[in-house]
Every structure is written in C-alpha cells, then in structure tokens.
Design an enzyme around this catalytic site. Structure first.
Site, mmCIF file in Angstrom:
data_model
loop_
_atom_site.group_PDB
_atom_site.id
_atom_site.type_symbol
_atom_site.label_atom_id
_atom_site.label_comp_id
_atom_site.label_asym_id
_atom_site.label_seq_id
_atom_site.Cartn_x
_atom_site.Cartn_y
_atom_site.Cartn_z
ATOM 1 N N THR A 17 0.816 -1.212 0.000
ATOM 2 C CA THR A 17 0.000 0.000 0.000
ATOM 3 C C THR A 17 0.853 1.268 0.000
ATOM 4 O O THR A 17 2.034 1.256 0.339
ATOM 5 C CB THR A 17 -0.945 0.031 1.221
ATOM 6 N N ASP A 18 0.211 2.351 -0.357
ATOM 7 C CA ASP A 18 0.857 3.665 -0.322
ATOM 8 C C ASP A 18 0.460 4.385 0.969
ATOM 9 O O ASP A 18 -0.194 3.797 1.842
ATOM 10 C CB ASP A 18 0.495 4.481 -1.561
#
Length: 141
Positions: A17-18
C-alpha cells in the site's frame, strides 16, 4: 479467442500500500506477474525448466492497465488470467484483479513474447506449451 479463466488469490499486505492505505499502482503488476507464473505452473510447466529444457523465456512486451477501484490493506483479491490471442512467438493475456465481492479493481491486457533464453531474440512457442494453452480456450496451433 474465448478462454477459460485461471484465478489466483492475493492478500494485500502493508508493503503493497501507499501512504493513503490503498494498493500502490505498480504493485498490481506484481500481483499479475504472480498469477501468470502460477497459471504456467498450473499448465504443468515450471518457468526455470522451460528455460533449461526448452531454451525459451517469456518477456513482457506491453502492458495496458485501467484502474477502476482501489484495493485496500488486508483485502483478499483474485487475479485472473486468460489468453486473448496466441501468435507464433507471442501471447496476449487478459488479466483482471478483483475484490472479494467480484468488482474489478484493475483490468489489463498484457503482451508477452517468447524469446530464446540466451539471445533474447523471438522464438516460436514450443508445441507442448501451445498444447497446454488449449485447455484454456480454442485451439491455438
């Protein structure tokens, strides 16, 4: 080419994920690569053995992705693979990354080329691999 679909499960981990908590766009390509590798394994081939025994490897020539909805941390995804077209030395695959409810997160068309494992020049798809593709769709000879 009408084809059956191979599906591989992928869980979204924190590393995928970011900062916003959604899957970073480039990581969908990793998910698709894993599914393609497992699809080839499901067809009865190990990529290392294909290289060693048949003298060819597959390389990505093109990728066209459309991002439709975000996938989030801990979500279970299904990554689908189905052959769309087979040429003498090329293979076009349709891939979809789906959320648990079946909604498409990403759709993609991936172009692969079969190349000589040493020279990396285009090489004809080995017949035994062509034969294995037949279980996923029309005759590709």
């Amino acid at each position: 080419m009408s084809a059956a679909v191979f599906s591989w499960p992928v869980r979204v981990y924190y590393e995928d994920t970011d900062a916003g908590g959604v899957v970073y766009h480039a990581n969908y390509l990793k998910f698709m690569e894993r599914a393609r590798s497992e699809w080839i394994r499901d067809l009865g081939f190990c990529l290392e053995q294909v290289s060693a025994d048949l003298g060819v490897v597959f390389v990505v020539r093109s990728s066209n992705l459309e991002y439709l909805r975000p996938a989030r941390l801990s979500e279970m995804l299904r990554v689908e693979v189905s052959p769309a077209a087979v040429g003498r030395a090329s293979l076009t695959l349709d891939q979809v990354v789906r959320a648990e409810g079946g909604q498409a997160c990403v759709t993609a068309t991936i172009g692969l080329v079969c190349v000589d494992a040493i020279t990396f020049r285009p090489a004809a798809l080995p017949q035994q691999i062509r034969d294995a593709f037949n279980q996923y769709g029309e005759d590709v000879r």
